[in-house]
Design an enzyme around this catalytic site. Structure first.
Site, PDB file in Angstrom:
ATOM      1  N   SER A 135       0.856  -1.190   0.000  1.00 12.14           N
ATOM      2  CA  SER A 135       0.000   0.000   0.000  1.00 12.14           C
ATOM      3  C   SER A 135       0.888   1.235   0.000  1.00 12.14           C
ATOM      4  CB  SER A 135      -0.889   0.018   1.244  1.00 12.14           C
ATOM      5  OG  SER A 135      -1.632   1.225   1.337  1.00 12.14           O
TER       6      SER A 135
ATOM      7  N   TYR B  30      -2.753  -1.269  10.192  1.00 13.94           N
ATOM      8  CA  TYR B  30      -2.642  -1.603   8.776  1.00 13.94           C
ATOM      9  C   TYR B  30      -1.309  -1.104   8.215  1.00 13.94           C
ATOM     10  CZ  TYR B  30      -3.928  -1.579   3.785  1.00 13.94           C
ATOM     11  OH  TYR B  30      -3.979  -1.773   2.430  1.00 13.94           O
TER      12      TYR B  30
END
Length: 264
Positions: A140, A153
């Protein structure tokens, strides 16, 4: 790197980026292994693919990372070999660090980091033996930049960068390639399925996610990057990609910008 006649294993293949990768790759002369927890959704994806006779379904759960050695053995048997692993499965988060239980931290790390690493390590001896292989890892932009509501995350995705950068150096002489793919906002169910502080799903789409790249557009860009053997690629909107370079060259400026982001 050419995808023709390759056996390609995709995790997180039941929806979003994984689904789009499967559909796009099925148009080529490839053989595909599609994995996720949801077998029925995997079969739905298979029906949307071309050349369905060249597609096998292998359900697995990344959180149950102790099962992945046996799952890898099963995967190799399906077509007699594996050439490429797309480590695409994972889960996101939408909660402040102060409101997030340690159980949620652990679950996200177990799925995103330990599950991905365990599957990679299970397949690695096979890649070393055949003196070739490709690991593609969906991380990401948050794997490069921590932002509000994503502490767990972001940690899991940062960890993937550390592991796979090290692995790339270790297996260079074995002709094994590693591509780290960093999505910005992509139109998937990632925000709907994201865990809140107590572990329950958010169950709603973020505006930014809804306005992001389509998963089809993302997948096409990713496949081009893998074909070119890119070590790391940022795929998203202008602002998301710009943030990576602002952090590199003007970290204090980015920190100030991040502090102004909405946290509710």
């Amino acid at each position: 790197m050419n995808f023709d006649h390759k056996v390609i294993w995709i995790t997180g293949a039941s929806s979003g980026i994984g689904k789009s990768l499967a559909i796009e790759l099925s148009k080529k002369s490839t053989k595909l292994i599609l994995s996720s927890r949801n077998e029925s959704k995997l079969n739905e994806v298979k029906k949307k693919c071309k050349n369905q006779e060249n597609i096998k379904i292998l359900p697995l759960d990344l959180e149950d990372y102790n099962s992945l050695i046996n799952k890898t053995k099963e995967a190799i048997v399906l077509f007699g070999k594996i050439d490429v692993l797309f480590n695409n499965g994972g889960i996101s988060q939408r909660s402040l660090a102060k409101d997030t239980t340690i159980a949620v931290d652990k679950k996200i790390m177990d799925i995103n980091y330990l599950g991905t690493v365990a599957l990679t390590k299970a397949l690695l001896p096979y890649f070393i033996q055949q003196n070739s292989g490709v690991f593609v890892v969906t991380t990401s932009i948050v794997g490069k930049i921590g932002t509000p509501l994503r502490s767990s995350y972001a940690a899991s995705k940062h960890a993937l960068h550390g592991f796979f950068d090290s692995l790339r150096a270790e297996v260079y002489s074995n002709n094994i390639k590693v591509t780290l793919a960093c999505p910005g906002f992509v139109q998937t169910n990632v925000s709907i399925n994201a865990l809140t502080g107590d572990g329950t799903p958010q169950n709603k789409m973020d505006n930014a996610t809804n306005n992001g790249l389509t998963s089809v557009a993302f997948s096409k860009k990713l496949l081009k990057a893998v074909k070119k053997e890119k070590q790391e690629v940022y795929i998203g909107g202008f602002k998301e990609k710009l943030a990576v370079y602002v952090k590199r060259f003007f970290p204090k400026l980015l920190a100030k910008m991040i502090r102004k982001m909405a946290v509710t």
